[in-house]
Design an enzyme around this catalytic site. Structure first.
Site, PDB file in Angstrom:
ATOM      1  N   TYR A 239       3.833 -14.127  33.189  1.00  0.00           N
ATOM      2  CA  TYR A 239       3.368 -15.166  32.298  1.00  0.00           C
ATOM      3  C   TYR A 239       3.339 -16.529  32.875  1.00  0.00           C
ATOM      4  O   TYR A 239       2.544 -17.528  33.163  1.00  0.00           O
ATOM      5  CB  TYR A 239       4.309 -15.280  30.949  1.00  0.00           C
ATOM      6  CG  TYR A 239       4.322 -16.423  30.099  1.00  0.00           C
ATOM      7  CD1 TYR A 239       3.199 -16.713  29.757  1.00  0.00           C
ATOM      8  CD2 TYR A 239       5.225 -17.073  29.790  1.00  0.00           C
ATOM      9  CE1 TYR A 239       3.002 -17.698  28.581  1.00  0.00           C
ATOM     10  CE2 TYR A 239       5.405 -18.154  28.888  1.00  0.00           C
ATOM     11  CZ  TYR A 239       4.071 -18.632  28.277  1.00  0.00           C
ATOM     12  OH  TYR A 239       4.102 -19.587  27.541  1.00  0.00           O
ATOM     13  N   LYS A 243       0.418 -19.148  34.142  1.00  0.00           N
ATOM     14  CA  LYS A 243       0.441 -20.228  33.306  1.00  0.00           C
ATOM     15  C   LYS A 243       0.357 -21.631  34.559  1.00  0.00           C
ATOM     16  O   LYS A 243      -0.259 -22.583  34.306  1.00  0.00           O
ATOM     17  CB  LYS A 243       1.621 -20.599  32.425  1.00  0.00           C
ATOM     18  CG  LYS A 243       1.340 -19.797  31.120  1.00  0.00           C
ATOM     19  CD  LYS A 243      -0.022 -20.100  30.230  1.00  0.00           C
ATOM     20  CE  LYS A 243       0.294 -21.413  29.631  1.00  0.00           C
ATOM     21  NZ  LYS A 243      -0.860 -21.648  28.593  1.00  0.00           N
TER      22      LYS A 243
END
Length: 497
Positions: A239, A243
């Site tokens: 994640y 990002k």
């Protein structure tokens, strides 16, 4: 530089991606409530056609309790008219291409003529997401949004929502710095090449399909690849790694388009607007709070002295609107805002635990048979090695973590993933995923955000008796917030009790 947010929003046309997500719908509700004279809100949702997109927005956004204040203020008829006049449901997918998965050429042309502000909230937030999914949504999806925004002739700003934890596992005081691709090297001195990462992912996916692997095996392999690549380059999970790559791609390709990156920490229930305590799902530490309240958790991996950086969702939405009003149309804008509490108003995991003990002692939950559940203080273990040893020695893994797994992953009857071995596997994976955050030693500098908030307060003091866009974490009394707002909100809106 515009600071009056209500005036700024008037007659603006705004594209919002990820519109059915928790933060995005709070952002949309706030705009419609404070400035019904916004010109148009284009809300992009993953859907196959206009009808499906409209249905998703109705059921997943506008019919939620979040909109009850707006509904009470306007009445059903006026609210429906407002939504009809101001909201355009857009079926699409940011991971598809630079047209954002839209097929209607007339709609695309109209949007590119009208849009003033692009707000990208779309993301996959699973820590161990499949690498192909994480890359295409969080990294290249952000680039697709940027390229679409560049084609919007009136575009004044791209506001991109990231996460403060793009910092990885760095300890200490963490400034609101930009992330530059050319600065990223792993321990062996190898530079990060985002296009190489994409090609590597595609090649691995091709191999798995050629080997005729099941979808379950492909998913597991792609999750493992994401975690492997993230850790190779210095991030704890897929994640935050993807990002981070999204931020790097935006920075490298923004050209003259003003860009603001909002980096929230752990987002929690509403502090005050449209009413206190609204939340969807178990977020951040909520699963542990609820497991504790249910009496199924007796120990947990956490450093009681580590700061748990939380921020209410309505404060994040207020910061987004204020940042947009401040920077829209600015030249050479590339700003980062940490929106959190660890610097100005920190609360530790130990303090949260004490607050939870007091709350559930005074307000115990009931078990399925109706009896009151008694809670006792957790045993905290401050390292992964000690935690694994304790669980093995005391044979507590099936008893403690499996019950937590049942809360986080409610199993359907007959679901093969609900068997004991699968739960044990998920339990250990869960602890490994949470480890970087429950043992986190960083404090997020928020001087940019603090200055933005101070300027907003000064502007609002001239024109209003009430702060309409407050995002100052110093106003939060954590004991009061958790016991009178957040935990009751979890019980009402998540547990439905």
């Amino acid at each position: 530089m515009e600071l009056n947010c209500v005036q700024f929003l008037e007659n603006k046309t705004i594209l919002v991606t990820g519109a059915t997500g928790f933060l995005a719908k709070v952002f949309v509700e706030k705009i419609l409530r404070v400035q019904p004279n916004v010109k148009k809100l284009y809300l992009l949702v993953r859907a196959s056609n206009d009808e499906a997109a409209t249905k998703r927005l109705r059921t997943e956004v506008f019919e939620k309790d979040l909109f009850k204040v707006l509904r009470e203020n306007l009445g059903d008829e006026k609210l429906n008219r407002l939504l009809y006049d101001k909201v355009v449901s857009v079926p699409g997918d940011i991971a598809t291409d630079e047209q954002l998965g839209m097929n209607d050429s007339n709609l695309i042309e109209r949007m590119q003529k009208e849009i003033d502000i692009v707000v990208n909230v779309a993301a996959t937030t699973n820590f161990d997401e499949r690498y192909d999914v994480g890359l295409e949504i969080n990294a290249f999806g952000a680039l697709n949004i940027l390229n679409f925004a560049k084609k919007c002739v009136r575009a004044q700003l791209l506001l991109h929502v990231s996460t403060a934890y793009v910092c990885g596992e760095k300890p200490g005081f963490l400034p609101e710095n930009l992330i530059f691709l050319e600065d990223i090297r792993n321990e062996d001195g190898l530079r990060l090449d985002i296009n190489f990462e994409r090609e590597l992912m595609k090649e691995r996916l091709k191999e798995l399909k050629e080997q005729d692997c099941s979808e379950e095996d492909i998913t597991l392999a792609m999750k493992e690849l994401g975690m492997e690549r993230a850790k190779l380059h210095g991030w704890p999970n897929t994640y935050v790694f993807t990002k981070s790559m999204g931020e790097m791609l935006l920075g490298n390709h923004k050209e003259n388009l003003p860009l603001v990156i909002i980096r929230p920490t752990m987002i929690t229930s509403t502090f005050s607007e449209p009413f206190p305590g609204w939340i969807e799902g178990l977020r951040t530490v909520d699963s542990v709070i609820i497991a504790f309240g249910k009496g199924v958790l007796k120990c947990f991996l956490v450093d009681v002295n580590s700061v748990c950086d939380m921020i209410p969702v309505d404060m994040v939405a207020n910061a987004m609107i204020t940042a947009a009003a401040t920077h829209a149309g600015g030249s050479k804008v590339h700003m980062v805002y940490h929106v959190g509490s660890s610097h100005q108003n920190p609360v530790t995991f130990g303090e949260i635990h004490e607050i939870a003990v007091r709350y559930f002692t005074k307000n115990p939950l009931r078990s399925r048979n109706g009896s009151l559940i008694t809670v006792s203080k957790l045993r905290f273990i401050s390292s992964m090695a000690l935690f694994s040893f304790y669980m093995t020695l005391r044979y507590k893994l099936p008893l403690q973590l499996l019950k937590l797994i049942d809360i986080i992953y409610p199993w359907r009857k007959g679901d093969k993933y609900g068997d004991k071995n699968r739960k044990i596997e998920l339990a250990m994976r869960l602890v490994e995923l949470y480890e970087p955050y429950v043992l986190f030693k960083g404090i997020f500098d928020d001087r940019n955000t603090k200055s933005l908030c101070a300027n907003q307060k000064e502007e609002e003091s001239k024109n209003s008796e009430k702060m309409m866009f407050d995002f100052d974490p110093k106003v939060i009394n954590w004991g009061d917030y958790l016991t009178t707002i957040h935990i009751p909100g979890l019980i009402t809106h998540v547990l439905k009790r």
